[in-house]
Design a protein around this motif. Structure first.
Motif, PDB file in Angstrom:
ATOM      1  N   HIS A 231     -11.144   8.855  -3.707  1.00  0.00           N
ATOM      2  CA  HIS A 231      -9.426   8.787  -3.412  1.00  0.00           C
ATOM      3  C   HIS A 231      -8.627   7.488  -3.277  1.00  0.00           C
TER       4      HIS A 231
ATOM      5  N   GLY B 267      -4.006  -2.127   8.291  1.00  0.00           N
ATOM      6  CA  GLY B 267      -3.747  -1.620   6.753  1.00  0.00           C
ATOM      7  C   GLY B 267      -5.163  -2.490   6.735  1.00  0.00           C
ATOM      8  N   LYS B 268      -4.897  -3.718   7.346  1.00  0.00           N
ATOM      9  CA  LYS B 268      -6.450  -3.955   7.175  1.00  0.00           C
ATOM     10  C   LYS B 268      -7.833  -3.366   8.380  1.00  0.00           C
TER      11      LYS B 268
ATOM     12  N   THR C 106       8.633  -8.181  -2.117  1.00  0.00           N
ATOM     13  CA  THR C 106       7.693  -8.356  -2.710  1.00  0.00           C
ATOM     14  C   THR C 106       7.881  -8.675  -3.760  1.00  0.00           C
TER      15      THR C 106
ATOM     16  N   ARG D 281      -3.352  -6.753  -5.208  1.00  0.00           N
ATOM     17  CA  ARG D 281      -3.700  -6.308  -3.802  1.00  0.00           C
ATOM     18  C   ARG D 281      -3.715  -4.517  -3.800  1.00  0.00           C
TER      19      ARG D 281
ATOM     20  N   CYS E 229      -5.338  12.758   3.516  1.00  0.00           N
ATOM     21  CA  CYS E 229      -5.774  11.768   2.359  1.00  0.00           C
ATOM     22  C   CYS E 229      -7.154  12.927   2.070  1.00  0.00           C
TER      23      CYS E 229
ATOM     24  N   ASN F 194      -6.754   2.072  -3.146  1.00  0.00           N
ATOM     25  CA  ASN F 194      -6.342   0.803  -3.298  1.00  0.00           C
ATOM     26  C   ASN F 194      -7.672   0.320  -4.203  1.00  0.00           C
TER      27      ASN F 194
ATOM     28  N   TRP G 221       1.628  -9.293  -5.761  1.00  0.00           N
ATOM     29  CA  TRP G 221       0.864  -9.426  -5.300  1.00  0.00           C
ATOM     30  C   TRP G 221       0.698  -8.075  -4.787  1.00  0.00           C
TER      31      TRP G 221
ATOM     32  N   ASN H  75      -1.078   5.601  -4.432  1.00  0.00           N
ATOM     33  CA  ASN H  75      -1.374   6.317  -3.485  1.00  0.00           C
ATOM     34  C   ASN H  75      -0.282   8.499  -3.055  1.00  0.00           C
TER      35      ASN H  75
ATOM     36  N   ARG I 102      -9.305  -1.910  -4.779  1.00  0.00           N
ATOM     37  CA  ARG I 102     -10.095  -3.049  -3.957  1.00  0.00           C
ATOM     38  C   ARG I 102     -11.096  -1.982  -3.456  1.00  0.00           C
ATOM     39  N   ILE I 103     -10.488  -1.343  -2.733  1.00  0.00           N
ATOM     40  CA  ILE I 103     -11.625   0.044  -1.972  1.00  0.00           C
ATOM     41  C   ILE I 103     -12.707   0.406  -2.597  1.00  0.00           C
TER      42      ILE I 103
ATOM     43  N   ARG J 120       7.310  -3.176   4.088  1.00  0.00           N
ATOM     44  CA  ARG J 120       6.666  -3.802   2.521  1.00  0.00           C
ATOM     45  C   ARG J 120       5.576  -3.331   2.801  1.00  0.00           C
ATOM     46  N   ASN J 121       4.840  -3.526   3.871  1.00  0.00           N
ATOM     47  CA  ASN J 121       3.629  -3.295   3.923  1.00  0.00           C
ATOM     48  C   ASN J 121       3.145  -2.543   3.629  1.00  0.00           C
TER      49      ASN J 121
HETATM   50  O1  UT7 Z   1      -4.828   6.582   1.859  1.00  0.00           O
HETATM   51  C1  UT7 Z   1      -5.463   6.334   3.126  1.00  0.00           C
HETATM   52  C2  UT7 Z   1      -5.851   5.371   3.535  1.00  0.00           C
HETATM   53  N1  UT7 Z   1      -5.257   4.123   3.402  1.00  0.00           N
HETATM   54  C3  UT7 Z   1      -5.582   3.248   2.605  1.00  0.00           C
HETATM   55  O2  UT7 Z   1      -7.300   3.278   2.551  1.00  0.00           O
HETATM   56  C4  UT7 Z   1      -4.570   1.595   2.833  1.00  0.00           C
HETATM   57  C5  UT7 Z   1      -5.863   0.782   3.235  1.00  0.00           C
HETATM   58  N2  UT7 Z   1      -5.143  -0.854   2.984  1.00  0.00           N
HETATM   59  C6  UT7 Z   1      -5.122  -1.332   1.865  1.00  0.00           C
HETATM   60  O3  UT7 Z   1      -4.508  -0.886   1.366  1.00  0.00           O
HETATM   61  C7  UT7 Z   1      -4.653  -2.782   2.087  1.00  0.00           C
HETATM   62  O4  UT7 Z   1      -4.915  -3.489   3.972  1.00  0.00           O
HETATM   63  C8  UT7 Z   1      -2.908  -3.038   1.683  1.00  0.00           C
HETATM   64  C9  UT7 Z   1      -3.236  -2.896   0.657  1.00  0.00           C
HETATM   65  C10 UT7 Z   1      -2.354  -2.263   2.899  1.00  0.00           C
HETATM   66  C11 UT7 Z   1      -3.268  -4.908   2.885  1.00  0.00           C
HETATM   67  O5  UT7 Z   1      -4.002  -5.522   2.181  1.00  0.00           O
HETATM   68  P1  UT7 Z   1      -4.138  -6.636   2.756  1.00  0.00           P
HETATM   69  O6  UT7 Z   1      -5.386  -7.533   1.811  1.00  0.00           O
HETATM   70  O7  UT7 Z   1      -5.385  -6.041   3.636  1.00  0.00           O
HETATM   71  O8  UT7 Z   1      -3.190  -7.308   3.474  1.00  0.00           O
HETATM   72  P2  UT7 Z   1      -2.445  -7.382   4.704  1.00  0.00           P
HETATM   73  O9  UT7 Z   1      -2.408  -6.344   5.719  1.00  0.00           O
HETATM   74  O10 UT7 Z   1      -3.884  -8.237   5.371  1.00  0.00           O
HETATM   75  O11 UT7 Z   1      -0.923  -8.716   4.172  1.00  0.00           O
HETATM   76  C12 UT7 Z   1      -1.381  -9.937   3.749  1.00  0.00           C
HETATM   77  C13 UT7 Z   1      -0.610 -10.931   4.027  1.00  0.00           C
HETATM   78  C14 UT7 Z   1       0.163 -10.588   5.143  1.00  0.00           C
HETATM   79  O12 UT7 Z   1       1.347 -11.760   5.443  1.00  0.00           O
HETATM   80  P3  UT7 Z   1       1.005 -13.109   6.355  1.00  0.00           P
HETATM   81  O13 UT7 Z   1       0.977 -12.434   7.778  1.00  0.00           O
HETATM   82  O14 UT7 Z   1      -0.219 -13.196   5.954  1.00  0.00           O
HETATM   83  O15 UT7 Z   1       1.963 -14.076   5.976  1.00  0.00           O
HETATM   84  C15 UT7 Z   1       1.654  -9.831   4.810  1.00  0.00           C
HETATM   85  O16 UT7 Z   1       2.840  -9.324   5.571  1.00  0.00           O
HETATM   86  O17 UT7 Z   1       0.133 -10.110   2.903  1.00  0.00           O
HETATM   87  C16 UT7 Z   1       1.478  -8.992   3.421  1.00  0.00           C
HETATM   88  N3  UT7 Z   1       2.489  -8.108   2.984  1.00  0.00           N
HETATM   89  C17 UT7 Z   1       3.497  -8.483   1.617  1.00  0.00           C
HETATM   90  N4  UT7 Z   1       3.317  -9.078   0.897  1.00  0.00           N
HETATM   91  C18 UT7 Z   1       3.455  -9.030  -0.659  1.00  0.00           C
HETATM   92  C19 UT7 Z   1       2.148  -7.262   3.056  1.00  0.00           C
HETATM   93  N5  UT7 Z   1       2.397  -5.980   2.370  1.00  0.00           N
HETATM   94  C20 UT7 Z   1       3.125  -7.126   1.610  1.00  0.00           C
HETATM   95  C21 UT7 Z   1       3.887  -7.268   0.138  1.00  0.00           C
HETATM   96  N6  UT7 Z   1       4.394  -7.839  -0.552  1.00  0.00           N
HETATM   97  N7  UT7 Z   1       4.242  -5.825  -0.827  1.00  0.00           N
END
Ligand code: UT7
Length: 345
Positions: free
Chosen positions: A272, A237-238, A48, A56, A132, A275, A52, A302, A277-278, A171-172
Motif C-alpha cells: 500500500h 499519523g504516528k 509546509t 517524511r 485502504c 508513506n 518536509w 496515497n 518510510r512505512i 497540513r497533517n
Molecule cells: O493509508 C492509511 C494509512 N495511513 C498511513 O499509514 C499514514 C501513517 N502516518 C504517516 O505517514 C506519518 O505519521 C505522517 C507522514 C502523517 C507524519 O509523519 P511523522 O513523522 O509521524 O510526523 P508527526 O506527525 O510526528 O509530526 C512531526 C512534526 C509536527 O510538528 P511538531 O509538533 O513536532 O512541531 C507536525 O506538526 O511535523 C509537523 N508536520 C508538518 N510540517 C510540515 C505535520 N505535517 C506537516 C507538514 N509540513 N505537512
C-alpha cells in the motif's frame, strides 16, 4: 498487535487444503485524473515545504479529480481499461464490487452507478468499505464467487476521490492523499495470473486512529458538524504509522505461509502506497531488497483503495512484473484493516 493479531489470519480453508475453482486476474486497468498537485502547490495552501513532505513521506505530487468528475467516473475509466485488457465485454460481467471510502453518495452504491456507465446490465453490483485495504478485500470476495462457481466473471475496482474529504487547511493530512482508480477482471482462466492466496484482517479497537466522524448515522450533517470540520478525514499519523508497519509485515508473512512460498521467491512486493518510510520498514522486516519493492507514491500519493491496484497495473505495464513472476501485495487501512495476496503472474 503482535501476538493477538496473528490469530485472525488463520484460515480454515488453508488448514483443510480447500481451494475450490482457481481464480485468475485476467485483466488490469488503472486511471488517474489529469490534474497534478505538486508539493510546491501545497506550499501555497498550508504551512509546509517540499522538503518536509519528501523526506517524511516520499510523495512529490498527487492527482486531483476535475470538478464534475466523481468516484464512479474514475472507477469507470479504470474498469473500461481492465475489460479491454481482459478481452471481456460488459455483458459478460456477473458481479461488480467497488471498494471505496469516497462513494458518489452514501447510497445507492457507486458499483450500481458504474454498472450503468459501462453497460453491464447482467451484473450484480455493490460497494465494500475496507478503506485502504479495500482492493484486497474485494479480491478475496470476488475470488470466493469464482471458487464456488457461483459466477464466472467478476469486476473489482478500488476507486477514490479523496480530494472530496480532505481538509485543505490541515497540513497533517492534506499533503498525503490523491485521487485515482485501479480495476481487475477475475475469471477461472487456466495459465493466467493465478491467485495463490488472499488473507484479510481487522482490529476495530483502533477505529479512532483514522476516520471521518461526520456524515453517518452517528453524526448527520448539521451546520454545527460542518463548522466543526467533522466531514473531513482525520488521522493520528504516528499511531497509524506503527500499526501499519506491524500489520503489513504480519499480513505478508501470513500470505506467504499459507501458500508455502519463501520471500526469496517473490519477484515484486507491491505495498500500500501510504508513506515511503512505512514501505521501507515493511520491506526490511519481510527481508526483501529495495529492488524487490514497487513504489509509485511519489507520483500519486496515497490513493487508499486504489493504491495497490494502480501500482500492480503500472508494474505490469512497465514490464517490472513478467509472466510467471510471484507477486506479493500487502495493504493496510482504516478500521483498522489489513490484508495480503500472492499472485503467480
Ligand atoms: O493509508 C492509511 C494509512 N495511513 C498511513 O499509514 C499514514 C501513517 N502516518 C504517516 O505517514 C506519518 O505519521 C505522517 C507522514 C502523517 C507524519 O509523519 P511523522 O513523522 O509521524 O510526523 P508527526 O506527525 O510526528 O509530526 C512531526 C512534526 C509536527 O510538528 P511538531 O509538533 O513536532 O512541531 C507536525 O506538526 O511535523 C509537523 N508536520 C508538518 N510540517 C510540515 C505535520 N505535517 C506537516 C507538514 N509540513 N505537512
Amino acid at each position: 498487535m503482535s501476538s493477538k493479531s496473528s490469530k485472525p489470519f488463520r484460515n480454515p480453508r488453508a488448514e483443510h487444503d480447500y481451494r475450490g475453482r482457481p481464480c485468475s486476474i485476467v485483466g488490469m486497468g488503472a486511471y488517474v485524473p489529469e490534474r497534478v498537485l505538486t508539493n510546491a502547490d501545497l506550499e501555497k495552501l498550508v504551512d509546509t515545504t517540499d522538503e518536509w513532505i519528501t523526506t517524511r513521506t516520499g510523495i512529490k505530487e498527487r492527482r486531483l479529480a476535475a470538478a464534475g468528475e466523481f468516484t464512479s467516473d474514475i472507477a469507470t475509466r479504470a474498469a473500461e481499461r481492465a475489460l479491454k485488457n481482459a478481452n471481456v465485454t460488459p455483458d459478460q460481467i456477473d458481479m461488480i464490487i467497488v471498494a471505496t471510502i469516497t462513494p458518489d453518495m452514501l447510497f445507492p452504491s457507486t458499483a450500481c452507478l458504474v454498472q450503468q456507465k459501462i453497460g453491464a446490465r447482467r451484473a450484480a453490483a455493490f460497494d465494500i468499505e475496507a478503506a485502504c485495504s479495500g482492493f484486497i478485500y474485494a479480491l478475496e470476495i470476488g475470488q470466493q464467487f469464482i471458487a464456488t462457481r457461483t459466477y464466472d466473471t467478476v469486476l473489482i475496482i478500488g476507486a477514490e476521490k479523496l480530494s472530496s474529504i480532505i481538509d485543505w487547511t490541515d497540513r497533517n493530512t492534506c499533503v498525503l492523499f490523491g485521487d485515482g482508480a485501479g480495476a481487475a477482471v477475475l475469471q477461472n482462466r487456466p495459465n493466467s495470473h493465478g491467485l495463490l492466496t488472499v488473507c484479510m484482517g481487522a482490529d476495530g479497537s483502533k477505529a479512532e486512529l483514522l476516520s471521518m466522524p461526520g456524515g453517518g448515522s452517528r453524526c448527520p450533517a448539521t451546520p454545527q458538524s460542518v463548522d466543526a470540520r467533522l466531514h473531513y478525514l482525520r488521522m493520528d499519523g504516528k499511531e497509524t504509522f506503527k500499526s501499519a508497519v506491524n500489520a503489513m509485515f504480519q499480513a505478508g508473512q501470513e500470505a506467504l505461509r499459507r501458500c508455502d512460498v519463501d520471500i526469496s521467491r517473490i519477484k515484486c512486493v507491491i505495498p500500500h502506497q501510504a508513506n515511503r518510510r512505512i514501505i521501507d520498514a515493511v520491506g526490511e522486516r519481510l527481508g526483501v531488497t529495495p529492488e524487490q519493492v514497487f513504489v509509485n507514491l511519489d507520483k500519486y500519493g496515497n490513493t487508499s483503495a486504489a493504491s495497490v491496484a494502480i501500482a500492480l497495473d503500472e508494474a505490469v505495464t512497465s514490464g517490472r512484473i513478467q509472466r510467471g513472476d510471484l507477486v506479493l501485495l500487502v495493504v493496510f487501512g482504516a478500521g483498522l484493516t489489513w490484508g495480503a495476496a500472492v499472485i503467480e503472474w
